[in-house]
Design a protein around this motif. Structure first.
Motif, mmCIF file in Angstrom:
data_model
loop_
_atom_site.group_PDB
_atom_site.id
_atom_site.type_symbol
_atom_site.label_atom_id
_atom_site.label_comp_id
_atom_site.label_asym_id
_atom_site.label_seq_id
_atom_site.Cartn_x
_atom_site.Cartn_y
_atom_site.Cartn_z
ATOM 1 N N PHE A 1 41.632 87.469 50.338
ATOM 2 C CA PHE A 1 41.846 88.687 50.585
ATOM 3 C C PHE A 1 42.487 88.903 51.853
ATOM 4 C CE2 PHE A 1 38.392 88.634 47.640
ATOM 5 C CZ PHE A 1 38.780 89.377 46.515
ATOM 6 N N ASN A 2 43.257 88.126 52.360
ATOM 7 C CA ASN A 2 43.805 88.313 53.797
ATOM 8 C C ASN A 2 45.063 89.290 53.646
ATOM 9 O OD1 ASN A 2 42.676 86.390 55.351
ATOM 10 N ND2 ASN A 2 43.714 84.661 54.892
ATOM 11 N N PHE A 3 45.763 89.634 52.660
ATOM 12 C CA PHE A 3 46.737 90.467 52.791
ATOM 13 C C PHE A 3 45.958 92.008 52.702
ATOM 14 C CE2 PHE A 3 44.718 90.346 48.187
ATOM 15 C CZ PHE A 3 44.420 91.803 47.983
ATOM 16 N N ILE A 4 45.092 92.174 52.987
ATOM 17 C CA ILE A 4 44.220 93.401 53.336
ATOM 18 C C ILE A 4 44.033 93.765 54.630
ATOM 19 C CG2 ILE A 4 42.216 94.878 52.870
ATOM 20 C CD1 ILE A 4 41.855 93.620 50.283
ATOM 21 N N THR A 5 44.087 92.716 55.314
ATOM 22 C CA THR A 5 43.947 92.850 56.863
ATOM 23 C C THR A 5 45.103 93.527 57.498
ATOM 24 O OG1 THR A 5 44.865 90.667 57.410
ATOM 25 C CG2 THR A 5 42.351 90.592 56.782
ATOM 26 N N VAL A 6 44.665 94.001 58.682
ATOM 27 C CA VAL A 6 45.606 95.090 59.438
ATOM 28 C C VAL A 6 45.643 94.316 60.680
ATOM 29 C CG1 VAL A 6 46.022 97.382 60.037
ATOM 30 C CG2 VAL A 6 45.042 96.964 58.112
ATOM 31 N N LYS A 7 46.666 94.382 61.389
ATOM 32 C CA LYS A 7 46.738 93.739 62.768
ATOM 33 C C LYS A 7 46.580 94.501 63.662
ATOM 34 C CE LYS A 7 50.781 90.630 61.201
ATOM 35 N NZ LYS A 7 51.896 90.171 60.923
ATOM 36 N N SER A 8 46.761 95.715 63.681
ATOM 37 C CA SER A 8 46.451 96.966 64.584
ATOM 38 C C SER A 8 46.196 98.129 64.187
ATOM 39 C CB SER A 8 47.753 96.790 65.624
ATOM 40 O OG SER A 8 48.857 97.519 65.057
ATOM 41 N N ASN A 9 45.519 99.196 65.050
ATOM 42 C CA ASN A 9 45.282 100.420 64.740
ATOM 43 C C ASN A 9 46.539 101.222 64.345
ATOM 44 O OD1 ASN A 9 42.518 100.246 64.863
ATOM 45 N ND2 ASN A 9 42.582 100.874 66.852
ATOM 46 N N SER A 10 47.748 100.969 65.000
ATOM 47 C CA SER A 10 48.823 101.546 64.739
ATOM 48 C C SER A 10 49.500 101.235 63.532
ATOM 49 C CB SER A 10 49.978 101.440 65.744
ATOM 50 O OG SER A 10 50.338 100.080 65.743
ATOM 51 N N GLU A 11 49.185 100.038 62.968
ATOM 52 C CA GLU A 11 49.649 99.789 61.740
ATOM 53 C C GLU A 11 48.920 100.329 60.455
ATOM 54 O OE1 GLU A 11 50.370 95.783 58.982
ATOM 55 O OE2 GLU A 11 49.903 95.461 60.841
ATOM 56 N N LEU A 12 47.554 100.785 60.874
ATOM 57 C CA LEU A 12 46.518 100.939 59.947
ATOM 58 C C LEU A 12 47.018 102.612 59.604
ATOM 59 C CD1 LEU A 12 44.080 101.294 58.253
ATOM 60 C CD2 LEU A 12 42.844 101.812 60.111
ATOM 61 N N ILE A 13 47.301 103.178 60.857
ATOM 62 C CA ILE A 13 47.666 104.821 60.856
ATOM 63 C C ILE A 13 49.149 104.703 60.124
ATOM 64 C CG2 ILE A 13 48.511 106.500 62.253
ATOM 65 C CD1 ILE A 13 46.501 105.497 64.397
ATOM 66 N N ARG A 14 50.091 103.972 60.184
ATOM 67 C CA ARG A 14 51.214 103.851 59.678
ATOM 68 C C ARG A 14 51.055 103.845 58.213
ATOM 69 N NH1 ARG A 14 54.629 100.417 57.697
ATOM 70 N NH2 ARG A 14 53.402 98.594 58.798
ATOM 71 N N ARG A 15 50.292 102.876 57.657
ATOM 72 C CA ARG A 15 49.967 102.657 56.239
ATOM 73 C C ARG A 15 49.411 104.142 55.581
ATOM 74 N NH1 ARG A 15 48.010 96.454 55.407
ATOM 75 N NH2 ARG A 15 49.734 95.322 56.236
ATOM 76 N N MET A 16 48.413 104.633 56.255
ATOM 77 C CA MET A 16 47.510 105.722 55.798
ATOM 78 C C MET A 16 48.741 106.720 55.711
ATOM 79 S SD MET A 16 44.067 105.552 57.879
ATOM 80 C CE MET A 16 43.488 107.258 57.334
ATOM 81 N N LYS A 17 49.604 106.807 56.636
ATOM 82 C CA LYS A 17 50.691 107.966 56.615
ATOM 83 C C LYS A 17 51.454 107.781 55.397
ATOM 84 C CE LYS A 17 50.701 109.378 61.208
ATOM 85 N NZ LYS A 17 51.791 109.371 62.584
#
Length: 83
Positions: A6-22
């Motif tokens: 399940f490594n594909f679910i991991t996020v490298k940083s908070n900014s990447e998480l925010i970008r994916r959410m947008k």
């Protein structure tokens, strides 16, 4: 299948998480309501009920109702997209 699969679910940083959410929010806004699901949802049970009454076979009626539901839903979707 361990946790490493399940490594594909991991996020490298908070900014990447925010970008994916947008990006996810933008995709949700672009998805239009489709009447195909409504057609299937109405056609299947109505067809099953009519099949039980007319043919004494619920599967035959459900199949006929499914065909009519898909047809009506697709036609409604095409009219909606033309507007």
């Amino acid at each position: 299948m361990g946790i490493s699969s399940f490594n594909f679910i991991t996020v490298k940083s908070n900014s990447e998480l925010i970008r994916r959410m947008k990006m996810s929010d933008e995709k949700d806004k672009s998805i239009e309501h489709t009447y195909l699901a409504v057609g299937i949802g109405v056609g299947l049970p109505l067809g099953a009920a009519l099949g039980l009454l007319l043919f004494d076979d619920i599967a035959t009626g459900a199949g006929i109702g499914l065909v009519f539901g898909i047809t009506i839903g697709t036609v409604a979707d095409s009219f909606k997209r033309k507007e």
